[in-house]
Motif scaffolding. Structure first.
Motif, PDB file in Angstrom:
ATOM      1  N   SER A  50       0.815  -1.221   0.000  1.00 42.39           N
ATOM      2  CA  SER A  50       0.000   0.000   0.000  1.00 42.39           C
ATOM      3  C   SER A  50       0.844   1.264   0.000  1.00 42.39           C
ATOM      4  CB  SER A  50      -0.939   0.009   1.209  1.00 42.39           C
ATOM      5  OG  SER A  50      -0.199   0.125   2.415  1.00 42.39           O
ATOM      6  N   HIS A  51       1.941   1.254   0.724  1.00 45.13           N
ATOM      7  CA  HIS A  51       2.833   2.423   0.781  1.00 45.13           C
ATOM      8  C   HIS A  51       4.155   1.990   1.398  1.00 45.13           C
ATOM      9  CE1 HIS A  51       1.189   2.413   4.838  1.00 45.13           C
ATOM     10  NE2 HIS A  51       2.004   3.379   5.217  1.00 45.13           N
ATOM     11  N   ALA A  52       5.100   2.919   1.395  1.00 40.70           N
ATOM     12  CA  ALA A  52       6.482   2.499   1.668  1.00 40.70           C
ATOM     13  C   ALA A  52       6.941   2.713   3.112  1.00 40.70           C
ATOM     14  CB  ALA A  52       7.438   3.206   0.706  1.00 40.70           C
ATOM     15  N   HIS A  53       6.023   3.011   4.032  1.00 41.55           N
ATOM     16  CA  HIS A  53       6.456   3.042   5.433  1.00 41.55           C
ATOM     17  C   HIS A  53       6.974   1.658   5.821  1.00 41.55           C
ATOM     18  CE1 HIS A  53       4.010   6.850   6.652  1.00 41.55           C
ATOM     19  NE2 HIS A  53       5.272   7.151   6.415  1.00 41.55           N
ATOM     20  N   LEU A  54       8.044   1.656   6.609  1.00 46.47           N
ATOM     21  CA  LEU A  54       8.737   0.386   6.864  1.00 46.47           C
ATOM     22  C   LEU A  54       7.888  -0.662   7.574  1.00 46.47           C
ATOM     23  CD1 LEU A  54      12.447   1.330   7.622  1.00 46.47           C
ATOM     24  CD2 LEU A  54      11.608  -0.264   5.895  1.00 46.47           C
ATOM     25  N   ASP A  55       6.923  -0.199   8.380  1.00 44.22           N
ATOM     26  CA  ASP A  55       6.076  -1.201   9.052  1.00 44.22           C
ATOM     27  C   ASP A  55       5.157  -1.924   8.057  1.00 44.22           C
ATOM     28  OD1 ASP A  55       4.930   1.411   8.975  1.00 44.22           O
ATOM     29  OD2 ASP A  55       3.387   0.846  10.415  1.00 44.22           O
ATOM     30  N   HIS A  56       5.111  -1.445   6.815  1.00 38.94           N
ATOM     31  CA  HIS A  56       4.298  -2.089   5.777  1.00 38.94           C
ATOM     32  C   HIS A  56       5.143  -2.790   4.705  1.00 38.94           C
ATOM     33  CE1 HIS A  56       0.346  -0.284   6.927  1.00 38.94           C
ATOM     34  NE2 HIS A  56       1.176   0.468   7.617  1.00 38.94           N
ATOM     35  N   ILE A  57       6.392  -2.331   4.504  1.00 38.13           N
ATOM     36  CA  ILE A  57       7.186  -2.851   3.385  1.00 38.13           C
ATOM     37  C   ILE A  57       8.519  -3.457   3.834  1.00 38.13           C
ATOM     38  CG2 ILE A  57       8.518  -0.760   2.799  1.00 38.13           C
ATOM     39  CD1 ILE A  57       7.887  -1.249  -0.130  1.00 38.13           C
ATOM     40  N   TYR A  93      -5.410   8.170   1.517  1.00 34.51           N
ATOM     41  CA  TYR A  93      -4.940   9.496   1.927  1.00 34.51           C
ATOM     42  C   TYR A  93      -4.075   9.371   3.174  1.00 34.51           C
ATOM     43  CZ  TYR A  93      -8.588  10.876  -1.323  1.00 34.51           C
ATOM     44  OH  TYR A  93      -9.357  11.029  -2.453  1.00 34.51           O
ATOM     45  N   HIS A  94      -2.762   9.389   2.973  1.00 34.01           N
ATOM     46  CA  HIS A  94      -1.840   9.183   4.094  1.00 34.01           C
ATOM     47  C   HIS A  94      -0.766  10.266   4.049  1.00 34.01           C
ATOM     48  CE1 HIS A  94      -0.167   6.940   7.316  1.00 34.01           C
ATOM     49  NE2 HIS A  94       0.768   6.291   6.660  1.00 34.01           N
ATOM     50  N   THR A  95       0.237  10.176   4.925  1.00 32.07           N
ATOM     51  CA  THR A  95       1.275  11.218   4.976  1.00 32.07           C
ATOM     52  C   THR A  95       2.274  11.089   3.829  1.00 32.07           C
ATOM     53  OG1 THR A  95       2.493   9.792   6.488  1.00 32.07           O
ATOM     54  CG2 THR A  95       1.160  11.552   7.469  1.00 32.07           C
ATOM     55  N   GLY A 154      -4.809  -0.117   3.807  1.00 35.06           N
ATOM     56  CA  GLY A 154      -3.532   0.341   4.368  1.00 35.06           C
ATOM     57  C   GLY A 154      -3.782   1.567   5.213  1.00 35.06           C
ATOM     58  N   ASP A 155      -2.735   2.317   5.539  1.00 34.13           N
ATOM     59  CA  ASP A 155      -2.890   3.510   6.366  1.00 34.13           C
ATOM     60  C   ASP A 155      -3.571   4.605   5.559  1.00 34.13           C
ATOM     61  OD1 ASP A 155      -1.557   2.175   8.324  1.00 34.13           O
ATOM     62  OD2 ASP A 155       0.310   3.313   8.157  1.00 34.13           O
ATOM     63  N   THR A 156      -4.575   5.210   6.134  1.00 35.94           N
ATOM     64  CA  THR A 156      -5.270   6.281   5.418  1.00 35.94           C
ATOM     65  C   THR A 156      -6.114   7.113   6.368  1.00 35.94           C
ATOM     66  OG1 THR A 156      -6.784   6.784   3.586  1.00 35.94           O
ATOM     67  CG2 THR A 156      -7.274   4.818   4.884  1.00 35.94           C
TER      68      THR A 156
HETATM   69 ZN   LIG Z   1       2.051   4.554   7.153  1.00 36.72          ZN
END
Ligand SMILES: [Zn+2]
Length: 280
Positions: free
Chosen positions: A80-87, A159-161, A211-213
């Motif tokens: 979903s996005h590249a924050h480390l807790d996800h990727i 919609y995330h940071t 994912g985060d949003t």
């Molecule tokens: Zn995130």
């Protein structure tokens, strides 16, 4: 992270009293099974630490977290996005599949991440001197991809940071047109061979993952299918009044309170306490 669902509850309830708890030393690995709308769901979602949500019967995982063991068996991965807790676990996911000689996985990433992820694997190949075989599929918001003849995915805007996207998984079925229902099989076969279009393609949104949003994705008219999905896996990092809705938005997240302001009365919400343990 959290989980919301709509429709009939599929969770089993036990009516018998719980047995006396054994001592930790002999305690068996309990596997409370989470099943929603006929889909077993596994994984872990602890805000800031690790998110990986697995649908084993579809052989797919949404985000990879730190690559929990159960994610390794899944053929498809959606980031979903590249924050480390996800990727963060991505190289381990590919390496571990290689170790077990499993089919090289297909990994979907937001389109803008393509080159960075390719470089990430190049660096690991250089260090590790291994092949790290996989297929990388950059998918833009609104784009679709056929996973199997009866399954496809579409990316949708969240919609995330940092730039982020969610995914909707659709089932794709060929259904006989109304006009031909009740005809004998031989007649249907004859029509088909003569070139008559006897079926309609029926696509149904089965599973959506945000994912985060922030909650804004709900109001996005392009995301109508996300809310129609049988299962909506949605982060809700903040659940109680220890943190304000404004604070949640500042960090690009959803506060569960926001749902009181949305017309989602059909949505039934399953909350699992994920702060302390994964929902394996
Ligand atoms: Zn995130």
């Amino acid at each position: 992270g959290g989980m919301a669902k709509r429709g009939k509850s599929a969770e089993a309830a036990t009516s018998t009293a719980p047995p006396p708890s054994p001592s930790p030393a002999i305690k068996r690995k309990a596997k409370p099974r989470l099943e929603i709308e006929g889909y077993p769901v596994e994984g872990i979602s602890i805000g800031g630490h690790e998110t990986c949500v697995i649908f084993p019967t579809l052989s797919l995982a949404f985000d990879i977290g730190r690559c929990p063991q159960r994610a390794v068996a899944q053929d498809f991965l959606f980031i979903s996005h590249a924050h480390l807790d996800h990727i963060g676990g991505l190289p381990m996911y590919v390496a571990t599949r290689g170790l077990y000689r499993l089919r090289p996985p297909t990994i979907f990433v937001p389109k803008y991440l393509r080159e960075l992820v390719e470089r990430l694997f190049d660096v690991h190949r250089a260090m590790d001197q291994s092949e790290l075989n996989h297929t990388l599929v950059p998918l833009d918001i609104g784009e679709e991809y056929e996973l199997r003849r009866d399954l496809k995915v579409r990316a949708f805007k969240t919609y995330h940071t940092i730039p982020s996207q969610g995914y909707v998984i659709y089932s794709v079925k060929q259904k006989l047109k109304q006009d031909y229902l009740g005809l004998p099989g031989s007649e249907i076969k004859r029509l088909k061979l003569s070139g008559v279009e006897i079926t309609n393609t029926v696509t149904t949104p089965e599973v959506a993952f945000t994912g985060d949003t922030m909650s804004d994705f709900i109001l996005d008219p392009d995301n109508a299918d996300v809310l129609k999905a049988k299962i909506l896996v949605m982060e809700s990092t903040f659940l109680d009044d220890s943190v304000s809705t404004e604070h949640a938005r500042e960090y690009g997240h959803i506060h569960l309170f926001e749902f009181m302001f949305h017309d989602i009365s059909r949505l039934r919400i399953t909350l699992r306490s994920l702060k302390t343990e994964p929902f394996y």
